[in-house]
Write a protein that holds these residues in place. Structure first.
Motif, PDB file in Angstrom:
ATOM      1  N   GLY A  25       0.812  -1.211   0.000  1.00 55.67           N
ATOM      2  CA  GLY A  25       0.000   0.000   0.000  1.00 55.67           C
ATOM      3  C   GLY A  25       0.843   1.256   0.000  1.00 55.67           C
ATOM      4  N   THR A  26       1.951   1.234   0.741  1.00 59.23           N
ATOM      5  CA  THR A  26       2.844   2.391   0.771  1.00 59.23           C
ATOM      6  C   THR A  26       3.458   2.646  -0.600  1.00 59.23           C
ATOM      7  OG1 THR A  26       3.364   1.949   3.099  1.00 59.23           O
ATOM      8  CG2 THR A  26       4.882   3.366   1.876  1.00 59.23           C
ATOM      9  N   VAL A  27       3.859   1.572  -1.263  1.00 56.01           N
ATOM     10  CA  VAL A  27       4.418   1.721  -2.610  1.00 56.01           C
ATOM     11  C   VAL A  27       3.373   2.297  -3.562  1.00 56.01           C
ATOM     12  CG1 VAL A  27       5.349   0.470  -4.593  1.00 56.01           C
ATOM     13  CG2 VAL A  27       6.123  -0.094  -2.287  1.00 56.01           C
ATOM     14  N   GLN A  28       2.119   1.872  -3.412  1.00 60.93           N
ATOM     15  CA  GLN A  28       1.068   2.401  -4.280  1.00 60.93           C
ATOM     16  C   GLN A  28       0.840   3.890  -4.030  1.00 60.93           C
ATOM     17  OE1 GLN A  28       0.095   0.484  -6.708  1.00 60.93           O
ATOM     18  NE2 GLN A  28       1.324  -1.127  -5.762  1.00 60.93           N
ATOM     19  N   VAL A  29       1.020   4.322  -2.788  1.00 59.19           N
ATOM     20  CA  VAL A  29       0.924   5.753  -2.497  1.00 59.19           C
ATOM     21  C   VAL A  29       2.038   6.504  -3.219  1.00 59.19           C
ATOM     22  CG1 VAL A  29       1.116   7.496  -0.682  1.00 59.19           C
ATOM     23  CG2 VAL A  29      -0.228   5.425  -0.285  1.00 59.19           C
ATOM     24  N   ILE A  30       3.252   5.944  -3.173  1.00 61.31           N
ATOM     25  CA  ILE A  30       4.380   6.579  -3.860  1.00 61.31           C
ATOM     26  C   ILE A  30       4.141   6.615  -5.364  1.00 61.31           C
ATOM     27  CG2 ILE A  30       6.858   6.398  -4.324  1.00 61.31           C
ATOM     28  CD1 ILE A  30       7.157   5.051  -1.604  1.00 61.31           C
ATOM     29  N   PRO A  34      -4.074   5.820  -5.863  1.00 58.22           N
ATOM     30  CA  PRO A  34      -4.870   5.859  -4.631  1.00 58.22           C
ATOM     31  C   PRO A  34      -5.814   4.671  -4.465  1.00 58.22           C
ATOM     32  CG  PRO A  34      -5.655   7.490  -6.214  1.00 58.22           C
ATOM     33  CD  PRO A  34      -4.363   6.964  -6.743  1.00 58.22           C
ATOM     34  N   PHE A  35      -6.403   4.191  -5.567  1.00 58.51           N
ATOM     35  CA  PHE A  35      -7.335   3.070  -5.436  1.00 58.51           C
ATOM     36  C   PHE A  35      -6.609   1.814  -4.962  1.00 58.51           C
ATOM     37  CE2 PHE A  35      -9.408  -0.711  -7.201  1.00 58.51           C
ATOM     38  CZ  PHE A  35     -10.674  -0.585  -6.632  1.00 58.51           C
ATOM     39  N   ASP A  36      -5.478   1.502  -5.599  1.00 62.29           N
ATOM     40  CA  ASP A  36      -4.703   0.333  -5.190  1.00 62.29           C
ATOM     41  C   ASP A  36      -4.226   0.478  -3.745  1.00 62.29           C
ATOM     42  OD1 ASP A  36      -5.109  -0.551  -7.726  1.00 62.29           O
ATOM     43  OD2 ASP A  36      -3.075  -0.165  -8.438  1.00 62.29           O
ATOM     44  N   LEU A 144       9.385  -4.004  -5.555  1.00 60.59           N
ATOM     45  CA  LEU A 144       9.816  -2.750  -4.932  1.00 60.59           C
ATOM     46  C   LEU A 144      11.201  -2.340  -5.436  1.00 60.59           C
ATOM     47  CD1 LEU A 144       9.413  -0.486  -2.876  1.00 60.59           C
ATOM     48  CD2 LEU A 144      10.341  -2.017  -1.115  1.00 60.59           C
ATOM     49  N   TRP A 145      12.103  -3.306  -5.544  1.00 55.75           N
ATOM     50  CA  TRP A 145      13.458  -3.017  -6.018  1.00 55.75           C
ATOM     51  C   TRP A 145      13.430  -2.486  -7.450  1.00 55.75           C
ATOM     52  CZ3 TRP A 145      17.986  -2.236  -3.900  1.00 55.75           C
ATOM     53  CH2 TRP A 145      19.142  -2.333  -4.666  1.00 55.75           C
ATOM     54  N   SER A 146      12.642  -3.129  -8.299  1.00 55.12           N
ATOM     55  CA  SER A 146      12.535  -2.666  -9.686  1.00 55.12           C
ATOM     56  C   SER A 146      11.914  -1.279  -9.750  1.00 55.12           C
ATOM     57  CB  SER A 146      11.694  -3.656 -10.504  1.00 55.12           C
ATOM     58  OG  SER A 146      12.301  -4.925 -10.542  1.00 55.12           O
TER      59      SER A 146
END
Length: 201
Positions: A25-30, A34-36, A144-146
């Motif tokens: 969820g944090t990665v989706q915020v970055i 927002p939906f994800d 996340l790394w990619s």
């Protein structure tokens, strides 16, 4: 004391999944999705509430015949193969599968057979949890790394594509979508019916 120990074990079982969902969820915020981010955030909060005992256990999970599960999976697979990939119909089909899967997982399991060994069952569940948790964690770390490496320049993004981008060519073709949908749904049916006796088929 027994209740406290049970609650502590519940937290230990749920903590890795809560962390994984919160991290995604944090990665989706970055990523400005927002939906994800909301979907993963709600899932993380729901697991935390469940581990804290704030969510009722609910009724017993119904016994789903294997033939019915296979038939429904077949209909969904055909739908996903023929419908536009990012269209409304495909979204509804995937969403329906997710809702049903969460509902079945959240309900209490059916009564155990008289000859079922609780200790052996606990070991099987623990091995499965560790295995699936490891797979999910590795995939999340790779994604996340990619994502982080691909944020700097356009060239870096091409060198470090996301998993979804790697799957785009295959999923853009109806045959590729069909293969992926069949594999995905077959795994779901396997997990749903694992350990069932022949009389439930």
């Amino acid at each position: 004391m027994t209740e406290q120990r049970a609650r502590g074990r519940a937290w230990l079982r749920s903590a890795p999944w809560i962390f994984i969902l919160a991290a995604i969820g944090t990665v989706q915020v970055i990523r400005a999705q927002p939906f994800d981010a909301a979907v993963f955030g709600v899932a993380a909060v729901a697991l935390a509430l469940d581990a804290a005992g704030a969510v009722p256990a609910g009724a017993r999970r119904p016994s789903v015949p294997i033939s019915a599960a296979i038939a429904v999976a077949g209909v969904v697979a055909v739908t996903l193969a023929l419908a536009p990939r990012h269209g409304l119909l495909a979204g509804l089909a995937v969403g329906a599968v997710g809702v049903v899967a969460v509902a079945l997982a959240w309900l209490r399991p059916p009564p155990r057979a008289a000859d079922d060994d609780p200790a052996a069952r606990h070991r099987r569940v623990r091995r499965a949890a560790i295995g699936w948790g490891g797979v999910a964690l590795v995939l999340c770390l790779v994604e996340l790394w990619s994502f982080l490496l691909g944020r700097f320049t356009a060239e870096a993004k091409e060198l470090h594509p996301a998993i979804s981008e790697l799957l785009d060519p295959a999923l853009g073709d109806p045959f590729g979508r069909a293969v992926f949908a069949v594999a995905w749904l077959a795994l779901g049916v396997l997990l749903l019916t694992r350990g069932r006796s022949a009389r439930d088929a």
